[in-house]
Design a protein around this motif. Sequence first.
Motif, short mmCIF file in Angstrom:
data_model
loop_
_atom_site.label_atom_id
_atom_site.label_comp_id
_atom_site.label_asym_id
_atom_site.label_seq_id
_atom_site.Cartn_x
_atom_site.Cartn_y
_atom_site.Cartn_z
N VAL A 272 87.45 26.99 1.55
CA VAL A 272 88.64 26.34 1.00
C VAL A 272 88.43 24.83 0.99
N ASP A 273 88.66 24.21 -0.16
CA ASP A 273 88.57 22.75 -0.27
C ASP A 273 89.91 22.14 0.14
N GLN A 274 89.87 21.10 0.97
CA GLN A 274 91.10 20.39 1.32
C GLN A 274 91.54 19.60 0.10
N SER A 291 91.96 16.04 -5.17
CA SER A 291 91.35 16.23 -3.85
C SER A 291 92.18 15.46 -2.84
N LYS A 292 92.26 15.99 -1.63
CA LYS A 292 93.12 15.39 -0.60
C LYS A 292 92.55 14.06 -0.13
N GLU A 293 93.39 13.03 -0.23
CA GLU A 293 92.95 11.71 0.20
C GLU A 293 93.03 11.58 1.72
N GLU A 294 92.19 10.75 2.27
CA GLU A 294 92.27 10.37 3.67
C GLU A 294 92.84 8.95 3.75
N ALA A 295 93.15 8.52 4.96
CA ALA A 295 93.78 7.21 5.13
C ALA A 295 92.93 6.09 4.54
#
Length: 505
Positions: A272-274, A291-295
Amino acid sequence: MLDLTYDTPKPKVIAGAREDWELVIGLEVHAQVATNAKLFSGASTLFGAEPNSNVAFVDAGMPGMLPVINEECVAQAVRTGLGLKAAINLRSAFDRKNYFYPDLPQGYQISQLYHPIVGEGEVLVELGDGTARVVRIERIHLEQDAGKSIHDMDPHMSFVDLNRTGVALMEIVSRPDIRGPEEAAAYVSKLRQIMRYLGTCDGNMQNGNLRADVNVSVCRPGDYEKYQATQDFSHLGTRCEIKNMNSLRFIQQAIEHEARRQIAIIEDGGSVDQETRLYDPDKGETRSMRSKEEAHDYRYFPDPDLLPLEIEQAWVDDIASALPELPDTKKARFMGEFGLSDYDASVLTADTTNAAYFEAVAGEAGDGKLAANWVINELFGRLKKEDHDIADSPVSPPQLAGIIKLIKADAISGKIAKDLFEIVYTEGGDPAEIVEARGMKQVTDTGAIEAAVDEIIAANPAQVAKAKENPKLAGWFVGQVMKATGGKANPKAVNQLVSAKLSQQ
């Protein structure tokens, strides 16, 4: 004292093609702060205004415009934190979250990443089956809302409405403690209830004033317990975030679909891709958004235009001292003070207006259980049938209490009481005066009731014979007497006389 002796619900288990899987859910609830002005400007927060009419220069990102914090927004965040038994941070700070989107004129959102105004708290989520789960709150931070892009007004162009830009939001972030779709919906519902009691958010999901980003992952049975023991997220599956959910029903549907999608990927040998996904209720599926960003993707840094926010403990204490009675406390009090069942107390405390109406009726009628029965079954039932709420009730608390007092005084029977309620509901008036004027008073004269009983028994010898063989058939005679007296006879007296007369036959 609150009774917190609940059984913990079992996690939702979904059977895959090869094995069983459990759900792990965390929510980020965005609640619009109930204030007249925005977080950093004096522009109105009124919903439904003409597009781009509630926009100050700072909201529009005009050069040289500096934000000025709205103190009431801070106070509302503190109230919410206190209502969720959370730690209030006397020092917090605002950061810039940088990203480009057409409805974000500044090119960044002012938020709180590193130093939120509210720390850890908790909320008790009851599920209506005798189970409840304590969901931990990680943090609550203040941030600006973005505007709204509109794509359905023209086939070739999109439009932007900046009225929501700069409106204050509280982002309430939970721990991954929720274990099923029903729990997730119940959690959002409980947050909404608490904030409505506090007056910090109206909870209107249809207007977008309460929205949820739902983080969903799946794990094998036993892995969640390993996470609980270690707080090591590696025991949990990769999560995907479903954005901007504004319906309790859709939240449940989206979680169910997303979990099954992830299970299918894993069991097929994939990973599973975040990512961030959207839920399509028409197709009943989630689809990839980005795609899920990070801080670090947002390049957070302290907002140079805003000093760290420092508040005093005495100010927090003043806010705490003025908090209203909250739902769990009120429910426990209703159960203890009025002897109500868990279900009845839950219904009556679901909303502040419901609770206030009931208390007014119970106080004047002097009977909490009877008041609860009439408020829930007769009044709420009728209002629901007509798609009205308690604010639209044509029956006031004194009127309903008047009906109950007539019942308690044996002035009217249960059947007459329902007829009287209908008259008051449709025509209004004082219940006692209506009973007198329309001759609805209950017949308590045993002589008159006895005469009616004798007449019914004499006219139905075949039924008498059957009743002697089967005493349960005595109810037929009771019904006939009540019918003959227009429902005015005292039911208790009728039952006693019928039993006595039949035993003499």
